[in-house]
Scaffold this motif. Structure first.
Motif, PDB file in Angstrom:
ATOM      1  N   PRO A   1       0.837  -1.211   0.000  1.00  0.00           N
ATOM      2  CA  PRO A   1       0.000   0.000   0.000  1.00  0.00           C
ATOM      3  C   PRO A   1       0.863   1.248   0.000  1.00  0.00           C
ATOM      4  O   PRO A   1       0.823   2.040   0.940  1.00  0.00           O
ATOM      5  CB  PRO A   1      -0.794  -0.142   1.300  1.00  0.00           C
ATOM      6  N   ILE A   2       1.634   1.438  -1.085  1.00  0.00           N
ATOM      7  CA  ILE A   2       2.615   2.522  -1.092  1.00  0.00           C
ATOM      8  C   ILE A   2       1.954   3.891  -0.988  1.00  0.00           C
ATOM      9  O   ILE A   2       2.319   4.714  -0.154  1.00  0.00           O
ATOM     10  CB  ILE A   2       3.446   2.486  -2.388  1.00  0.00           C
ATOM     11  N   PHE A   3       0.899   4.095  -1.818  1.00  0.00           N
ATOM     12  CA  PHE A   3       0.299   5.431  -1.883  1.00  0.00           C
ATOM     13  C   PHE A   3      -0.287   5.839  -0.539  1.00  0.00           C
ATOM     14  O   PHE A   3       0.003   6.909  -0.008  1.00  0.00           O
ATOM     15  CB  PHE A   3      -0.782   5.463  -2.972  1.00  0.00           C
TER      16      PHE A   3
ATOM     17  N   THR B   1       0.404   4.713   2.336  1.00  0.00           N
ATOM     18  CA  THR B   1       1.464   4.878   3.331  1.00  0.00           C
ATOM     19  C   THR B   1       2.075   6.267   3.228  1.00  0.00           C
ATOM     20  O   THR B   1       2.288   6.948   4.237  1.00  0.00           O
ATOM     21  CB  THR B   1       2.545   3.812   3.116  1.00  0.00           C
ATOM     22  N   ILE B   2       2.331   6.684   1.986  1.00  0.00           N
ATOM     23  CA  ILE B   2       2.892   8.035   1.808  1.00  0.00           C
ATOM     24  C   ILE B   2       1.943   9.071   2.401  1.00  0.00           C
ATOM     25  O   ILE B   2       2.349   9.995   3.100  1.00  0.00           O
ATOM     26  CB  ILE B   2       3.174   8.305   0.323  1.00  0.00           C
ATOM     27  N   CYS B   3       0.636   8.879   2.140  1.00  0.00           N
ATOM     28  CA  CYS B   3      -0.340   9.837   2.681  1.00  0.00           C
ATOM     29  C   CYS B   3      -0.258   9.882   4.193  1.00  0.00           C
ATOM     30  O   CYS B   3      -0.185  10.955   4.807  1.00  0.00           O
ATOM     31  CB  CYS B   3      -1.759   9.433   2.286  1.00  0.00           C
ATOM     32  N   LEU B   4      -0.265   8.703   4.813  1.00  0.00           N
ATOM     33  CA  LEU B   4      -0.280   8.691   6.273  1.00  0.00           C
ATOM     34  C   LEU B   4       0.980   9.335   6.832  1.00  0.00           C
ATOM     35  O   LEU B   4       0.922  10.166   7.734  1.00  0.00           O
ATOM     36  CB  LEU B   4      -0.411   7.259   6.794  1.00  0.00           C
ATOM     37  N   LEU B   5       2.124   8.960   6.265  1.00  0.00           N
ATOM     38  CA  LEU B   5       3.360   9.492   6.829  1.00  0.00           C
ATOM     39  C   LEU B   5       3.450  10.996   6.620  1.00  0.00           C
ATOM     40  O   LEU B   5       3.901  11.727   7.502  1.00  0.00           O
ATOM     41  CB  LEU B   5       4.566   8.776   6.222  1.00  0.00           C
ATOM     42  N   SER B   6       2.985  11.484   5.452  1.00  0.00           N
ATOM     43  CA  SER B   6       3.098  12.940   5.279  1.00  0.00           C
ATOM     44  C   SER B   6       2.127  13.678   6.189  1.00  0.00           C
ATOM     45  O   SER B   6       2.356  14.845   6.518  1.00  0.00           O
ATOM     46  CB  SER B   6       2.905  13.346   3.820  1.00  0.00           C
ATOM     47  N   SER B   7       1.087  13.000   6.641  1.00  0.00           N
ATOM     48  CA  SER B   7       0.150  13.698   7.531  1.00  0.00           C
ATOM     49  C   SER B   7       0.822  14.083   8.848  1.00  0.00           C
ATOM     50  O   SER B   7       0.405  15.029   9.507  1.00  0.00           O
ATOM     51  CB  SER B   7      -1.078  12.830   7.796  1.00  0.00           C
ATOM     52  N   SER B   8       1.869  13.362   9.224  1.00  0.00           N
ATOM     53  CA  SER B   8       2.600  13.765  10.426  1.00  0.00           C
ATOM     54  C   SER B   8       3.237  15.127  10.225  1.00  0.00           C
ATOM     55  O   SER B   8       3.243  15.959  11.130  1.00  0.00           O
ATOM     56  CB  SER B   8       3.698  12.747  10.731  1.00  0.00           C
ATOM     57  N   PHE B   9       3.762  15.358   8.996  1.00  0.00           N
ATOM     58  CA  PHE B   9       4.382  16.656   8.719  1.00  0.00           C
ATOM     59  C   PHE B   9       3.341  17.758   8.684  1.00  0.00           C
ATOM     60  O   PHE B   9       3.531  18.823   9.280  1.00  0.00           O
ATOM     61  CB  PHE B   9       5.148  16.612   7.397  1.00  0.00           C
ATOM     62  N   THR B  10       2.227  17.493   8.004  1.00  0.00           N
ATOM     63  CA  THR B  10       1.219  18.562   7.916  1.00  0.00           C
ATOM     64  C   THR B  10       0.714  18.933   9.299  1.00  0.00           C
ATOM     65  O   THR B  10       0.489  20.106   9.594  1.00  0.00           O
ATOM     66  CB  THR B  10       0.047  18.131   7.023  1.00  0.00           C
ATOM     67  N   LEU B  11       0.566  17.913  10.162  1.00  0.00           N
ATOM     68  CA  LEU B  11       0.096  18.223  11.509  1.00  0.00           C
ATOM     69  C   LEU B  11       1.133  19.055  12.254  1.00  0.00           C
ATOM     70  O   LEU B  11       0.803  20.016  12.965  1.00  0.00           O
ATOM     71  CB  LEU B  11      -0.202  16.931  12.276  1.00  0.00           C
ATOM     72  N   HIS B  12       2.380  18.698  12.052  1.00  0.00           N
ATOM     73  CA  HIS B  12       3.441  19.477  12.700  1.00  0.00           C
ATOM     74  C   HIS B  12       3.367  20.937  12.260  1.00  0.00           C
ATOM     75  O   HIS B  12       3.427  21.853  13.080  1.00  0.00           O
ATOM     76  CB  HIS B  12       4.805  18.873  12.350  1.00  0.00           C
ATOM     77  N   TRP B  13       3.187  21.132  10.951  1.00  0.00           N
ATOM     78  CA  TRP B  13       3.123  22.524  10.455  1.00  0.00           C
ATOM     79  C   TRP B  13       1.891  23.240  10.995  1.00  0.00           C
ATOM     80  O   TRP B  13       1.921  24.439  11.245  1.00  0.00           O
ATOM     81  CB  TRP B  13       3.161  22.536   8.913  1.00  0.00           C
ATOM     82  N   ALA B  14       0.825  22.485  11.154  1.00  0.00           N
ATOM     83  CA  ALA B  14      -0.379  23.094  11.724  1.00  0.00           C
ATOM     84  C   ALA B  14      -0.065  23.655  13.106  1.00  0.00           C
ATOM     85  O   ALA B  14      -0.429  24.794  13.422  1.00  0.00           O
ATOM     86  CB  ALA B  14      -1.507  22.061  11.799  1.00  0.00           C
ATOM     87  N   VAL B  15       0.613  22.859  13.929  1.00  0.00           N
ATOM     88  CA  VAL B  15       0.913  23.334  15.289  1.00  0.00           C
ATOM     89  C   VAL B  15       1.866  24.526  15.243  1.00  0.00           C
ATOM     90  O   VAL B  15       1.704  25.502  15.994  1.00  0.00           O
ATOM     91  CB  VAL B  15       1.498  22.196  16.141  1.00  0.00           C
ATOM     92  N   VAL B  16       2.840  24.456  14.328  1.00  0.00           N
ATOM     93  CA  VAL B  16       3.767  25.588  14.199  1.00  0.00           C
ATOM     94  C   VAL B  16       2.988  26.856  13.850  1.00  0.00           C
ATOM     95  O   VAL B  16       3.197  27.925  14.456  1.00  0.00           O
ATOM     96  CB  VAL B  16       4.837  25.284  13.126  1.00  0.00           C
ATOM     97  N   ALA B  17       2.057  26.715  12.906  1.00  0.00           N
ATOM     98  CA  ALA B  17       1.264  27.883  12.511  1.00  0.00           C
ATOM     99  C   ALA B  17       0.455  28.406  13.691  1.00  0.00           C
ATOM    100  O   ALA B  17       0.355  29.624  13.909  1.00  0.00           O
ATOM    101  CB  ALA B  17       0.322  27.503  11.360  1.00  0.00           C
ATOM    102  N   LEU B  18      -0.100  27.487  14.460  1.00  0.00           N
ATOM    103  CA  LEU B  18      -0.899  27.903  15.610  1.00  0.00           C
ATOM    104  C   LEU B  18      -0.056  28.684  16.614  1.00  0.00           C
ATOM    105  O   LEU B  18      -0.479  29.694  17.153  1.00  0.00           O
ATOM    106  CB  LEU B  18      -1.515  26.663  16.268  1.00  0.00           C
ATOM    107  N   ARG B  19       1.169  28.199  16.831  1.00  0.00           N
ATOM    108  CA  ARG B  19       2.080  28.888  17.760  1.00  0.00           C
ATOM    109  C   ARG B  19       2.264  30.344  17.358  1.00  0.00           C
ATOM    110  O   ARG B  19       2.355  31.218  18.193  1.00  0.00           O
ATOM    111  CB  ARG B  19       3.459  28.254  17.704  1.00  0.00           C
ATOM    112  N   LYS B  20       2.333  30.531  16.008  1.00  0.00           N
ATOM    113  CA  LYS B  20       2.557  31.894  15.517  1.00  0.00           C
ATOM    114  C   LYS B  20       1.250  32.633  15.318  1.00  0.00           C
ATOM    115  O   LYS B  20       1.224  33.671  14.650  1.00  0.00           O
ATOM    116  CB  LYS B  20       3.298  31.839  14.178  1.00  0.00           C
ATOM    117  N   SER B  21       0.142  32.033  15.857  1.00  0.00           N
ATOM    118  CA  SER B  21      -1.175  32.670  15.751  1.00  0.00           C
ATOM    119  C   SER B  21      -1.684  32.801  14.323  1.00  0.00           C
ATOM    120  O   SER B  21      -2.554  33.617  14.052  1.00  0.00           O
ATOM    121  CB  SER B  21      -1.156  34.073  16.366  1.00  0.00           C
ATOM    122  N   LYS B  22      -1.139  32.024  13.391  1.00  0.00           N
ATOM    123  CA  LYS B  22      -1.665  32.067  12.025  1.00  0.00           C
ATOM    124  C   LYS B  22      -2.818  31.080  11.937  1.00  0.00           C
ATOM    125  O   LYS B  22      -2.635  29.917  11.545  1.00  0.00           O
ATOM    126  CB  LYS B  22      -0.580  31.686  11.031  1.00  0.00           C
TER     127      LYS B  22
END
Ligand code: HEM
Ligand SMILES: [Cu+2]
Lengths: 198, 565
Positions: A63-65, A67-88
């Protein structure tokens, strides 16, 4: 009894304790890991032990595709929190929504895989030891994805209705710890089931 | 002026004059307890719940002992006997041992570390109720099946529920389902509570309470709590697998489809062995608090005690297969588990020597808590010795499955753990209720308990050595087992009487006991600095500590502990 003044001991430093949300989540992750270890051990123990077919080699596809989706969701979530920290807040909602979509794609992928396995290949949990261990391990992981998704969706709803501010960044941190854990487990499940198991 | 330095000295600021409260209606009281999130009330509920099960489990033990007192007895049928030992073992481990220890942990940990509550009060209430529901679920199995006298359709697979006995073919009906579900639920509750205790200890300590100043009790609960996530989670996983096997026809433990019964043994004992330490570490924790106070000395070797506890925690995770020497794991595995088991006696020995060193040369007061602690020391030592005997694989091959093993583990469970639980009751009862327990009844309880215990479990080794298997519902005369079994049964009855005296003491002292005051034992840890019973917020002002024995510092400002640490 306490009329004599107490000389404080000289070694006193400012008193800072770890945060209970983070420690609580860490403990939960340890407990959950222990559960996963047992299921993974059972999977490995029964690898190639089925008395009848189908075997993983005959029916499993990588299930390559998803898997890629799931793993990249960790990054998007990380960026979400970063954005929240900066009040964006706009960026926060956008990244969070992306995370939810990626997680959902993964789940849909699992659903389609199971549908195919059950109705086309005739592999159910009762068929043989492979079916038993496969559905329980992958199912256990999928359950965790569902729980994580529900929490992310709740956060997204709060975000869209304007209830989230940078004060909540810490809670999002705790939530993202869980999500990263679910992702990390997938790496192991993927390796054991789809790489070693075939 | 001292108040500004040590928050402790403001103890006196709490108004202790009794106020006439309007009497609450029964329903209001009930509502208060059911909805409470206060760690002290939840702790007491855990304790009440496990005392109830102690009596039930005790009755089951007595039923078994009546049946085995004489050969060819027909007091109960073989089926009922099977149900009795299954329920007895399950009840004692999951619904007496664990909840009572969590109860004490819940009650004491926040008080001893100077916190106002647990880290997650609502999770705490949830964990309690789900565990309690698990306990009751086991006994719901009585309803239905072949009626009450036949113990309904209670589970009959033994407390370790070996596969394939639990497969649908061998245990039809729902008895095994009740068993799995109840263990699963109470396991979830235990994990929740353990998590809460660990987070509380890490994150809620009052200012100045560094890790190396915590009372040893908190250290031990930290280790126990961590062991619960690592050990009880595998049990939960195994129960899920068993349920899948029973409900949706998977084949984890189904030998017909290539599944393995040995795998269940591994999974069970990966939980089962650490579980023994999960139960015994809190008993050590009580000993660590009680023995110093009643010897009037600070605990000997605090750092060694901490290191030994953590060591026990780690090593105990790697010895589980000493329960499986007889299944044929092969020489390599057996050797590994023989040695890892023996290594655990090193930290355990360190602890015993430290307790002895604490008592050595102290001004000993033999009040009930100390009496039970001394009993614990001796009995735990003997239990450890039979444990080492059993850890020798060839010896184990001879005696596994015999009464010798039953005697060994009851030496730990009753002789050590239950004795320390009693000690803890006598010690902390005044804190929780404001009244002392009767010393006179306490002495009766102790001596009857000691006599009964040694009659039961010392002599139980002998029929074991003579080849009497465990879990037989009756036996032939003329093998030399009769006299020993009779003595064992009489001892069990004496223990039961002792326990009833204890329960009577609990109730009686609540109304008639001497008023205790805040610090009846002249102790040193924080819980004794607040009122008895403690107010719902525990401390009027957050305490600040400067050493391992904060109350000592207040009582002896001229010679505070921090000069020595
Ligand atoms: C106080 C008096 C007690 C007596 C007289 C007693 C007696 C017994 C007896 C007769 C058995 C069955 C042995 C067999 O036939 O194989 C047994 C099993 C067991 N007991 Fe106790 N017991 C007592 C207390 C406890 C306590 C306090 C605990 C735990 C905290 C406990 C835990 C167990 C366990 C785990 C088993 C194994 C059950 C099994 O073999 O399936 N017992 N006990
Ligand atoms: Cu063991």
């Amino acid at each position: 009894m306490s009329t004599i003044p107490i000389t404080p001991d000289p070694s006193d430093e400012p008193w800072i304790l770890p945060d209970r949300g983070t420690i609580g989540m860490a403990c939960l992750i340890i407990a959950e890991s222990a559960i996963f270890v047992i299921f993974v051990v059972a999977y490995i123990f029964y690898m190639g032990q089925s008395l009848s077919g189908p075997t993983p080699r005959q029916v499993l596809e990588l299930p390559i595709f998803t898997t890629i989706c799931l793993l990249s969701s960790s990054f998007t979530l990380h960026w979400a929190v970063v954005a929240l920290r900066k009040s964006k807040l706009g960026a926060f909602n956008a990244w969070l929504a992306t995370t939810v979509v990626l997680g959902a794609i993964f789940l849909i992928g699992t659903g389609m895989e199971w549908y195919h396995l059950i109705y086309v290949d005739g592999l159910t949990i009762q068929t043989n030891l492979f079916g038993t261990t496969f559905y329980s391990l992958v199912g256990l992981h999928a359950t965790h994805v569902i729980v994580g998704l529900l929490m992310l969706i709740a956060a997204l709803i709060f975000g869209l209705t304007g209830h989230v501010t940078e004060k909540h960044a810490h809670r999002m941190d705790v939530l993202s710890l869980y999500w990263h854990f679910v992702d990390a487990v997938w790496v192991i499940v993927f390796t054991v089931v789809y790489v070693l198991g075939r | 002026m001292a108040d500004s330095v040590s928050g402790l000295s403001s103890v006196e600021a709490i108004d202790l004059t009794p106020v006439e409260k309007p009497r609450q209606l029964f329903l209001e009281v009930l509502y208060d307890w059911v909805t409470t999130v206060d760690h002290k009330k939840i702790g007491l509920m855990y304790i009440a719940y496990s005392l109830t099960f102690l009596v039930i489990g005790g009755i089951e033990a007595i039923v078994m002992r009546i049946q085995l007192a004489v050969p060819h007895n027909t007091f109960v049928s073989p089926e009922v006997f099977n149900r009795m030992f299954t329920l007895h073992g399950t009840t004692m481990v999951f619904f007496v041992g664990m909840p009572i220890l969590f109860g004490f942990g819940n009650y004491l940990v926040p008080l001893m570390i100077g916190a106002r509550d647990m880290a997650f009060p609502r999770l705490n209430a949830f964990s309690f109720w789900i565990s309690a529901f698990g306990g009751f679920l086991l006994y719901y199995s009585f309803i239905g099946g072949s009626g009450l006298y036949g113990a309904g359709s209670a589970p009959d697979v033994g407390w370790f529920a070996y596969a394939p006995l639990t497969a649908k073919v061998f245990s039809p009906g729902h008895s095994t389902d009740y068993w799995t579900l109840s263990i699963l639920l109470s396991g979830i509750g235990s994990i929740g509570t353990a998590l809460n205790i660990v987070v509380t200890i890490i994150c809620m300590r009052c200012p100045g309470m560094k890790l190396n100043r915590m009372p040893l009790l908190s250290w031990l609960y930290l280790v126990t709590g961590s062991m619960v996530f690592i050990a009880v989670s595998p049990l939960t996983a195994a129960q899920i697998m068993l349920m899948l096997d029973r409900y949706v026809g998977s084949h984890f433990f189904d030998t017909q489809a290539g599944g393995s019964a040995i795998l269940w043994m591994h999974f069970f004992w990966i939980f089962g062995h650490p579980e023994v330490y999960i139960l015994v570490l809190p008993a050590f924790a009580f000993a660590n608090e009680i023995i110093p106070v009643f010897s009037r000395k600070a605990i000997f070797g605090y750092p060694a005690m901490v290191a030994a506890s953590v060591g026990i925690g780690f090593i105990s995770l790697s010895v589980w297969a000493h329960h499986m020497f007889a299944v044929g794991m092969g020489a390599g595995a057996n050797v590994f588990f023989v040695f890892s088991t023996m290594i655990i006696s090193v930290p355990t020995g360190i602890k015993i020597f430290n307790w002895l060193a604490t008592i050595w040369g102290g001004k000993i007061r033999f009040a009930s808590p100390m009496l039970f602690s001394v009993g614990f020391l001796f009995q735990f030592l003997i239990a450890g010795l039979t444990g080492i005997m059993l850890s020798v694989a060839p010896f184990d091959w001879q005696l596994t499955g015999s009464y010798f093993v039953v005697a060994h583990f009851h030496y730990v469970l009753v002789g050590a753990i239950l004795f320390m639980i009693f000690a803890a009751f006598y010690y902390w009862y005044p804190k929780a209720t404001g009244r002392m327990m009767s010393e006179r009844l306490g002495k009766w309880h102790f001596w009857l308990m000691v006599i009964g215990f040694h009659m039961t479990f010392d002599f139980m080794h002998i029929p074991g050595l003579l080849g009497m298997p465990r879990r037989i519902y009756t036996y032939e005369p003329g093998r030399g087992w009769e006299i020993w079994n009779l003595i064992v049964s009489v001892g069990a009855v004496i223990q039961a009487i002792a326990t009833l005296i204890f329960v009577y003491n609990l109730v009686h002292s609540y109304y008639k006991g001497e008023v205790a005051g805040n610090d009846p034992w002249d102790a040193w840890t924080l819980e004794w600095s607040t009122a008895s019973p403690p107010p719902s917020y525990n401390f009027a002002t957050t305490p600040i500590v400067h050493s391992r024995r904060p109350l000592w510092d207040i009582k002896h400002p001229e010679d505070p502990d921090w000069n020595y640490e």
